[in-house]
Scaffold this active site. Structure first.
Site, PDB file in Angstrom:
ATOM      1  N   LYS A  67     -13.325  21.218 -49.872  1.00 56.58           N
ATOM      2  CA  LYS A  67     -12.517  20.126 -48.455  1.00 56.58           C
ATOM      3  C   LYS A  67     -13.623  18.983 -50.191  1.00 56.58           C
ATOM      4  CE  LYS A  67     -11.194  20.648 -44.807  1.00 56.58           C
ATOM      5  NZ  LYS A  67     -10.945  20.912 -43.520  1.00 56.58           N
ATOM      6  N   ASP A 108      -7.588  14.366 -41.725  1.00 55.19           N
ATOM      7  CA  ASP A 108      -8.807  15.752 -41.161  1.00 55.19           C
ATOM      8  C   ASP A 108      -9.319  14.207 -39.428  1.00 55.19           C
ATOM      9  OD1 ASP A 108      -8.093  17.833 -41.502  1.00 55.19           O
ATOM     10  OD2 ASP A 108     -10.385  18.060 -42.451  1.00 55.19           O
TER      11      ASP A 108
HETATM   12  P1  NAP Z   1     -18.891  24.427 -41.100  1.00 57.89           P
HETATM   13  O1  NAP Z   1     -18.962  23.375 -41.586  1.00 57.89           O
HETATM   14  O2  NAP Z   1     -18.763  25.677 -41.021  1.00 57.89           O
HETATM   15  O3  NAP Z   1     -19.668  23.752 -39.952  1.00 57.89           O
HETATM   16  C1  NAP Z   1     -20.427  24.328 -39.061  1.00 57.89           C
HETATM   17  C2  NAP Z   1     -21.191  23.378 -37.647  1.00 57.89           C
HETATM   18  O4  NAP Z   1     -21.360  24.436 -36.634  1.00 57.89           O
HETATM   19  C3  NAP Z   1     -22.598  22.904 -38.298  1.00 57.89           C
HETATM   20  O5  NAP Z   1     -23.416  22.015 -38.409  1.00 57.89           O
HETATM   21  C4  NAP Z   1     -23.634  24.906 -38.271  1.00 57.89           C
HETATM   22  O6  NAP Z   1     -24.600  24.156 -38.327  1.00 57.89           O
HETATM   23  C5  NAP Z   1     -23.014  24.756 -36.893  1.00 57.89           C
HETATM   24  N1  NAP Z   1     -23.025  26.146 -36.286  1.00 57.89           N
HETATM   25  C6  NAP Z   1     -22.861  26.738 -36.337  1.00 57.89           C
HETATM   26  N2  NAP Z   1     -23.160  28.378 -35.705  1.00 57.89           N
HETATM   27  C7  NAP Z   1     -23.646  27.948 -35.150  1.00 57.89           C
HETATM   28  C8  NAP Z   1     -23.844  28.362 -33.750  1.00 57.89           C
HETATM   29  N3  NAP Z   1     -24.283  29.352 -33.124  1.00 57.89           N
HETATM   30  N4  NAP Z   1     -24.866  26.892 -32.849  1.00 57.89           N
HETATM   31  C9  NAP Z   1     -25.368  26.128 -33.329  1.00 57.89           C
HETATM   32  N5  NAP Z   1     -24.782  25.485 -34.661  1.00 57.89           N
HETATM   33  C10 NAP Z   1     -24.032  26.953 -34.966  1.00 57.89           C
HETATM   34  O7  NAP Z   1     -17.304  24.090 -40.296  1.00 57.89           O
HETATM   35  P2  NAP Z   1     -16.411  22.648 -39.724  1.00 57.89           P
HETATM   36  O8  NAP Z   1     -15.230  23.388 -40.860  1.00 57.89           O
HETATM   37  O9  NAP Z   1     -16.793  21.790 -39.455  1.00 57.89           O
HETATM   38  O10 NAP Z   1     -15.923  24.148 -38.492  1.00 57.89           O
HETATM   39  C11 NAP Z   1     -16.176  23.953 -37.512  1.00 57.89           C
HETATM   40  C12 NAP Z   1     -15.257  24.753 -36.271  1.00 57.89           C
HETATM   41  O11 NAP Z   1     -14.155  23.494 -36.756  1.00 57.89           O
HETATM   42  C13 NAP Z   1     -14.774  25.531 -36.701  1.00 57.89           C
HETATM   43  O12 NAP Z   1     -14.223  26.614 -35.648  1.00 57.89           O
HETATM   44  C14 NAP Z   1     -13.203  25.088 -37.213  1.00 57.89           C
HETATM   45  O13 NAP Z   1     -12.522  25.733 -36.575  1.00 57.89           O
HETATM   46  C15 NAP Z   1     -12.853  23.590 -36.544  1.00 57.89           C
HETATM   47  N6  NAP Z   1     -11.674  23.302 -36.533  1.00 57.89           N
HETATM   48  C16 NAP Z   1     -11.005  22.330 -36.328  1.00 57.89           C
HETATM   49  C17 NAP Z   1     -10.121  21.670 -37.066  1.00 57.89           C
HETATM   50  C18 NAP Z   1      -8.656  20.816 -36.085  1.00 57.89           C
HETATM   51  O14 NAP Z   1      -7.521  20.538 -36.642  1.00 57.89           O
HETATM   52  N7  NAP Z   1      -8.803  20.916 -34.970  1.00 57.89           N
HETATM   53  C19 NAP Z   1     -10.228  21.015 -38.236  1.00 57.89           C
HETATM   54  C20 NAP Z   1     -12.205  21.278 -38.987  1.00 57.89           C
HETATM   55  C21 NAP Z   1     -12.321  22.117 -38.312  1.00 57.89           C
HETATM   56  P3  NAP Z   1     -26.021  25.399 -38.980  1.00 57.89           P
HETATM   57  O15 NAP Z   1     -25.418  24.421 -40.565  1.00 57.89           O
HETATM   58  O16 NAP Z   1     -26.804  25.554 -39.422  1.00 57.89           O
HETATM   59  O17 NAP Z   1     -25.181  26.292 -40.068  1.00 57.89           O
END
Ligand code: NAP
Length: 304
Positions: A67, A108
């Site tokens: 992205k 998004d």
């Molecule tokens: P990402 O860029 O990897 O970001 C994840 C965030 O969560 C980071 O800040 C990470 O912290 C934190 N994190 C990960 N594991 C953790 C834990 N065990 N405890 C506390 N914080 C934690 O991922 P993303 O793309 O934002 O996606 C995140 C979630 O949103 C996923 O479940 C995805 O399926 C969902 N999502 C849904 C949609 C939708 O259309 N509904 C769209 C996008 C994403 P660190 O930086 O410290 O690793």
């Protein structure tokens, strides 16, 4: 309309619901086309992206991990993509001299905002919102909330030093949009340091971390003890849609709070992308049918 060639690029691409969503959209709208998965590694992206444009593909969605990386390969960025610093939808647009321009969008942001019920969206200018996580989706969430002139956003993260850029980038977005939104960053472990020592100051909570996502269904980023300090009118929005009802949303529901899952965000970002590619308006009446199809698929095979 001629055969509409669409797809999604990401790496890996095993768990995407987008092919089903767009197949259903095309079926409901009577559009002749296809939506294919293109699994492209980061190393192959610079060569493969221009090749896709040459194959008559109208556009693609972009997912993890591309992205941010695809931003530099665009000929034009929408204001939203520029603000969020990420592209989730590319339109391949032929120009009069036969070149194919790559236009980057971010749907998004609109998807997230349209997933928010009006009872939560309307009072945002007077709302302090707690966002768990500071990754890619948190940036789309932040952009939408700043655009809506939300009073304040607090990001709670496990590693504040790593997440510092979200609030500094947020300051730039605020400036561009002339928004008064206050931005704060706290450690998840220190959530009790928020005003009042609990969550009573927050109108809403958004989980943008993957905690609670399949197969870790029994995990929740917060305890019920913490959640019960939210005001009784608070809403809890979990961006996760697999499972449809996460542990966090079950806890919120048990406390009588409004619980919102990530399925509508997924559907609305897909609709916005489809409208850009097809030039067609997708009627709101289709949303229920799309939600039903996706829910059925998730219940049938929760890991696909
Ligand atoms: P990402 O860029 O990897 O970001 C994840 C965030 O969560 C980071 O800040 C990470 O912290 C934190 N994190 C990960 N594991 C953790 C834990 N065990 N405890 C506390 N914080 C934690 O991922 P993303 O793309 O934002 O996606 C995140 C979630 O949103 C996923 O479940 C995805 O399926 C969902 N999502 C849904 C949609 C939708 O259309 N509904 C769209 C996008 C994403 P660190 O930086 O410290 O690793």
């Amino acid at each position: 309309m001629s055969f509409l060639k669409l797809g999604i690029i990401g790496y890996p691409l095993t768990h995407s619901l987008s092919p089903l969503l767009h197949a259903e959209l095309m079926r409901q709208l009577g559009v002749d086309g296809e939506y294919r998965k293109y699994e492209i590694s980061p190393e192959a992206l610079p060569i493969t992206l221009p090749q896709l444009a040459q194959q008559g593909i109208r556009g693609v969605n972009v997912t993890i991990p591309h992205k941010v990386a695809v931003m530099h390969a665009m000929d034009w960025l929408s204001p939203e993509a520029e603000l969020a610093g990420a592209v989730n939808t590319i339109v391949f647009q032929p120009d009069p001299s036969g070149n194919i321009l790559r236009q980057g969008h971010n749907t998004d942001i609109a998807g997230f905002m349209r997933g928010l019920p009006s009872s939560a969206r309307n009072p945002l200018q007077q709302s302090h919102v707690l966002v768990l996580g500071a990754g890619g989706s948190a940036r789309a969430v932040m952009t939408g909330l700043i655009q809506a002139q939300t009073q304040a956003i607090t990001f709670a993260v496990r590693n504040p030093a790593k997440a510092l850029s979200i609030t500094s980038d947020g300051q730039l977005i605020k400036k561009t949009l002339n928004s008064p939104t206050q931005l704060n960053l706290v450690a998840l472990d220190n959530l009790s340091d928020t005003p009042g020592g609990n969550l009573s100051g927050f109108a809403g909570l958004i989980n943008t971390t993957p905690v609670g996502m399949y197969p870790n269904n029994i995990q929740s980023p917060l305890s019920s003890l913490q959640l019960q300090t939210l005001p009784s009118h608070a809403w809890v929005y979990d961006l996760i849609y697999r499972p449809v009802e996460t542990q966090l949303l079950q806890q919120a529901q048990a406390l009588g709070l409004t619980a919102i899952n990530g399925l509508d965000m997924l559907i609305y970002q897909g609709i916005c992308a489809f409208e850009l590619w097809s030039g067609r308006q997708v009627p709101d009446t289709l949303v229920n049918a799309l939600r039903h199809s996706l829910q059925q698929q998730l219940e049938k095979s929760p890991n696909q």
